[in-house]
Design a protein around this motif. Structure first.
Motif, mmCIF file in Angstrom:
data_model
loop_
_atom_site.group_PDB
_atom_site.id
_atom_site.type_symbol
_atom_site.label_atom_id
_atom_site.label_comp_id
_atom_site.label_asym_id
_atom_site.label_seq_id
_atom_site.Cartn_x
_atom_site.Cartn_y
_atom_site.Cartn_z
ATOM 1 N N PHE A 92 27.928 -6.411 24.315
ATOM 2 C CA PHE A 92 28.283 -6.093 25.703
ATOM 3 C C PHE A 92 28.419 -4.571 25.930
ATOM 4 C CE2 PHE A 92 29.289 -10.603 25.545
ATOM 5 C CZ PHE A 92 28.814 -11.050 26.769
ATOM 6 N N ARG A 93 27.873 -3.827 24.997
ATOM 7 C CA ARG A 93 27.777 -2.365 25.107
ATOM 8 C C ARG A 93 29.133 -1.639 25.076
ATOM 9 N NH1 ARG A 93 22.532 -2.027 25.742
ATOM 10 N NH2 ARG A 93 21.521 -3.667 26.939
ATOM 11 N N GLY A 94 30.074 -2.204 24.393
ATOM 12 C CA GLY A 94 31.309 -1.456 24.122
ATOM 13 C C GLY A 94 31.066 -0.611 22.878
ATOM 14 N N LYS A 95 32.134 -0.009 22.353
ATOM 15 C CA LYS A 95 31.940 0.852 21.174
ATOM 16 C C LYS A 95 32.813 0.409 19.996
ATOM 17 C CE LYS A 95 29.955 5.065 22.821
ATOM 18 N NZ LYS A 95 30.354 5.717 24.067
ATOM 19 N N VAL A 96 32.188 0.432 18.825
ATOM 20 C CA VAL A 96 32.895 0.115 17.587
ATOM 21 C C VAL A 96 32.880 1.375 16.741
ATOM 22 C CG1 VAL A 96 32.785 -1.257 15.468
ATOM 23 C CG2 VAL A 96 32.219 -2.315 17.672
ATOM 24 N N GLN A 97 34.038 1.684 16.171
ATOM 25 C CA GLN A 97 34.135 2.931 15.418
ATOM 26 C C GLN A 97 34.556 2.644 13.982
ATOM 27 O OE1 GLN A 97 37.189 5.546 16.864
ATOM 28 N NE2 GLN A 97 35.620 7.089 17.308
ATOM 29 N N HIS A 98 34.029 3.450 13.081
ATOM 30 C CA HIS A 98 34.438 3.295 11.687
ATOM 31 C C HIS A 98 35.760 4.034 11.488
ATOM 32 C CE1 HIS A 98 33.883 2.128 7.636
ATOM 33 N NE2 HIS A 98 34.055 3.359 7.214
ATOM 34 N N GLN A 99 36.708 3.359 10.828
ATOM 35 C CA GLN A 99 37.988 4.025 10.571
ATOM 36 C C GLN A 99 37.921 4.689 9.205
ATOM 37 O OE1 GLN A 99 40.210 0.325 10.970
ATOM 38 N NE2 GLN A 99 41.628 1.380 12.328
ATOM 39 N N THR A 100 38.541 5.840 9.094
ATOM 40 C CA THR A 100 38.517 6.478 7.771
ATOM 41 C C THR A 100 39.336 5.640 6.792
ATOM 42 O OG1 THR A 100 40.207 7.871 8.690
ATOM 43 C CG2 THR A 100 38.055 8.900 8.309
ATOM 44 N N LYS A 101 40.403 5.026 7.307
ATOM 45 C CA LYS A 101 41.250 4.210 6.421
ATOM 46 C C LYS A 101 41.114 2.743 6.825
ATOM 47 C CE LYS A 101 45.953 4.278 4.708
ATOM 48 N NZ LYS A 101 46.778 3.475 5.578
ATOM 49 N N ARG A 102 40.792 1.929 5.844
ATOM 50 C CA ARG A 102 40.689 0.501 6.074
ATOM 51 C C ARG A 102 42.059 -0.090 6.387
ATOM 52 N NH1 ARG A 102 36.955 -3.220 4.899
ATOM 53 N NH2 ARG A 102 38.132 -5.132 4.594
ATOM 54 N N GLU A 103 42.146 -0.996 7.352
ATOM 55 C CA GLU A 103 43.435 -1.646 7.593
ATOM 56 C C GLU A 103 43.441 -2.984 6.865
ATOM 57 O OE1 GLU A 103 44.457 -2.781 11.584
ATOM 58 O OE2 GLU A 103 46.581 -2.983 11.067
ATOM 59 N N TYR A 104 44.397 -3.125 5.981
ATOM 60 C CA TYR A 104 44.416 -4.317 5.147
ATOM 61 C C TYR A 104 45.855 -4.798 5.011
ATOM 62 C CZ TYR A 104 43.340 -7.374 1.233
ATOM 63 O OH TYR A 104 43.185 -8.470 0.436
ATOM 64 N N GLY A 105 46.117 -6.017 5.403
ATOM 65 C CA GLY A 105 47.470 -6.553 5.233
ATOM 66 C C GLY A 105 48.032 -7.109 6.524
ATOM 67 N N GLN A 106 49.355 -7.334 6.484
ATOM 68 C CA GLN A 106 49.991 -8.006 7.604
ATOM 69 C C GLN A 106 50.267 -7.043 8.777
ATOM 70 O OE1 GLN A 106 52.635 -10.879 6.040
ATOM 71 N NE2 GLN A 106 51.438 -12.151 7.397
ATOM 72 N N ALA A 107 50.160 -7.555 9.996
ATOM 73 C CA ALA A 107 50.497 -6.766 11.183
ATOM 74 C C ALA A 107 51.204 -7.705 12.159
ATOM 75 C CB ALA A 107 49.228 -6.202 11.810
ATOM 76 N N ILE A 108 51.877 -7.135 13.155
ATOM 77 C CA ILE A 108 52.557 -7.968 14.153
ATOM 78 C C ILE A 108 51.728 -7.969 15.439
ATOM 79 C CG2 ILE A 108 54.655 -8.269 15.548
ATOM 80 C CD1 ILE A 108 55.140 -8.827 12.594
ATOM 81 N N LEU A 109 51.350 -9.152 15.835
ATOM 82 C CA LEU A 109 50.550 -9.322 17.048
ATOM 83 C C LEU A 109 51.498 -9.481 18.234
ATOM 84 C CD1 LEU A 109 47.517 -9.910 17.950
ATOM 85 C CD2 LEU A 109 48.204 -12.302 17.980
ATOM 86 N N GLN A 110 51.259 -8.693 19.285
ATOM 87 C CA GLN A 110 52.089 -8.837 20.493
ATOM 88 C C GLN A 110 51.222 -9.370 21.618
ATOM 89 O OE1 GLN A 110 53.600 -4.829 20.634
ATOM 90 N NE2 GLN A 110 55.624 -5.597 20.014
ATOM 91 N N ILE A 111 51.673 -10.479 22.181
ATOM 92 C CA ILE A 111 50.861 -11.119 23.213
ATOM 93 C C ILE A 111 51.112 -10.440 24.562
ATOM 94 C CG2 ILE A 111 50.374 -13.314 24.385
ATOM 95 C CD1 ILE A 111 50.596 -14.549 21.655
ATOM 96 N N LYS A 112 50.009 -10.035 25.202
ATOM 97 C CA LYS A 112 50.110 -9.284 26.458
ATOM 98 C C LYS A 112 49.874 -10.170 27.676
ATOM 99 C CE LYS A 112 50.192 -5.225 24.341
ATOM 100 N NZ LYS A 112 51.412 -4.535 24.184
#
Ligand code: XMP
Length: 512
Positions: A92-112
């Motif tokens: 859909f022509r959005g943009k994806v970017q490479h992160q210098t640091k990989r995100e790996y592990g648990q995170a807290i999802l907040q529902i909007k």
């Protein structure tokens, strides 16, 4: 029977099979196919929804794997997970970017924003992240449903179409309520019917098997394991005595194995197993052979020989049945551990052509858990259904060095004590596989006032999902000491017991 089908396109994530298992656990049928499935095949499958898996690739790479473009025109619900989400964003022509640091592990999802996809979730949920790329620009047709502190676009939805993306992995246990999201997607959003049940599978298989087999006979090697047993029970229900179940004793079976298999099948009325005691033949061929690969090859080829001879006793045999499961037939692009190639696993491949038989594999659509559910529905006892896996070459690959009858008997007793005590301590179902290994090492001990110089045995128990990776099971110390004590006291010739702590990789589960 019509099953609504969820199509899972595999882009090489190590979790793709897990997505399949989770979807099936809602009694919804799904199929896993490589990402490059053609439009024609997709139309044949006629999916009610599509899931795009994760991937080790980045959508910014030139050779990034892409699905057939027809999926975007099908107007059916699509859920992209991790890389799958990034594919959606790129499309859909959005943009994806490479992160210098990989995100790996648990995170807290907040529902909007509330949405049927997230129904049943709390406002904050633990989720599991494993990604190197992230969305930097959301396409204007999309809205954000939930975020984490490092991923503002953790759950996205198309404004008008049933297309969704998740940055995290809902299929893994580290996302405790991830199943709810997948369930919402297949049941609430895609409205798939939950009719993929063991009883429907059995009913439909019986019809299919009867059509396929007609009045010919089917021969099947029974090993005492779950897969061949459930295959046998299902075939027996379909064609009765036209099934010829053959149990070959290769002299390297577990303690009282033949009797136990007989006993387990007594639950199925009139079911008769043809027992072939070929133990002397196998053991004579194994005599003096200590190379693990040669032992495996000898057992494999002798099995084929014995089995062919047995089959020749019957007329009108048209089929050879095998307990092949879905993980063996998925043409997966997933990263799979190295073990498949490390040992020449004993199977009866090549046998059907050699014998001029057609192959029948009634469980080839099922995951292991589903096989167990079908077995239960067919009346097989829990003790059989929940049995640990056991290798085709049996105790021969658990006796390091040359195999003989005396060593087999010794190992049978050791193994039996270990397994008995696992049951007694309610630990059998806490471990994926447990067994003993007889080592060709002698060590000094003392019994009474006497010096002893006897054999060492090892105990091995692992936790695993599918045998591809494994970790040593952490048993209570008291339990291990108790088992070791029983073995040393009751098995003549053993004065030392060790417990194997190695993981796979780099070790394998079996020692040979
Ligand atoms: P490894 O030793 O390769 O074992 O880590 C992985 C799983 O496969 C089982 N295994 C076999 N199963 N025929 C089988 O049917 C075989 O030749 C064979 N060798 C190993 C092993 O018990 C473990 O569950």
């Amino acid at each position: 029977m019509h099953y609504d089908t969820v199509l899972i396109l595999d882009f090489g994530s190590q979790y793709t099979q897990l997505i399949g298992k989770v979807i099936r656990s809602f009694n919804v049928y799904c199929e896993i196919h490589p990402y490059h499935l053609t439009e024609t095949r997709i139309n044949q499958i006629n999916p009610k929804a599509i899931i795009l898996s994760g991937s080790p690739f980045s959508t910014n790479q030139e050779d990034a794997p892409q699905p057939d473009s027809s999926i975007w025109e099908m107007n059916i619900p699509i859920l992209g997970i991790c890389y799958g989400m990034q594919l959606i964003v790129s499309h859909f022509r959005g943009k994806v970017q490479h992160q210098t640091k990989r995100e790996y592990g648990q995170a807290i999802l907040q529902i909007k924003k509330s949405h049927p996809l997230l129904e049943g979730l709390a406002l904050e949920e633990k989720v599991w992240m494993s990604h190197g790329d992230t969305i930097s620009e959301l396409p204007p047709e999309f809205i954000v449903l939930a975020s984490t502190s490092s991923a503002p676009y953790a759950v996205i939805a198309h404004k008008n179409l049933p297309i969704f993306g998740l940055q995290f992995h809902p299929e893994v246990v580290h996302t405790p309520n991830g199943k709810t999201i997948l369930q919402n997607f297949v049941l609430k959003v895609a409205k798939c019917s939950a009719n993929w049940t063991p009883s429907n599978f059995i009913e439909e298989s019986i019809k299919r098997i009867r059509e396929q087999v007609g009045n010919q006979k089917v021969i099947l090697g029974i090993s005492g394991g779950v897969d061949s047993s459930v295959t046998a029970a299902l075939l027996y229900k379909s064609i009765g005595d036209n099934l010829i179940p053959v149990f070959v004793d290769n002299g390297c079976m577990r303690y009282k194995e033949a009797e136990r298999v007989q006993e387990a099948f007594s639950a199925i009325e009139n079911f008769k197993i043809n027992f072939v005691d070929a133990s002397e033949l196998f053991l004579s061929r194994l005599a003096g052979v200590s190379d693990p690969e040669r032992k495996r090859k000898i057992i494999g080829s002798t099995f084929i020989e014995v089995f062919e001879k047995e089959a020749a006793k019957y007329e009108n045999v048209g089929f050879l049945a095998q307990g092949t499961l879905y993980p063996d037939v998925i043409e997966s692009v997933s990263f799979r551990g190295p073990s498949a190639k490390i040992k020449s696993h004993h199977n009866v491949g090549g046998l059907p052509e050699k014998m001029g038989l057609k192959l029948i594999e009634p469980l080839r659509e099922l995951f292991k858990d589903e096989v167990r559910a079908v077995g239960k529905e067919l009346g097989l006892p829990e003790s059989l259904i929940n049995r640990h896996p056991f290798p085709g070459p049996g105790l021969a690959v658990r006796i390091i060095g040359a195999v003989d009858k005396e060593k087999v008997q010794k190992l049978q007793l050791i193994d039996e004590i270990f397994i008995q005590e696992l049951h007694n301590w309610n630990l059998y179902n806490q471990t994926w596989q447990a067994f003993a290994i007889l080592l060709p090492i002698q060590s000094v001990g003392v019994m009474g006032d006497e010096r002893t110089y006897e054999n060492v045995c090892a105990l091995r128990a692992v936790n695993s999902q599918d045998g591809m990776t494994a970790e040593a099971t952490e048993f209570p110390w008291n339990f291990l000491k108790y088992v070791a004590n029983r073995i040393i006291n009751e098995v003549k010739g053993i004065n030392r017991v060790v417990y194997d702590l190695s993981s796979k990789p780099p070790a394998t589960i079996e020692w040979e």
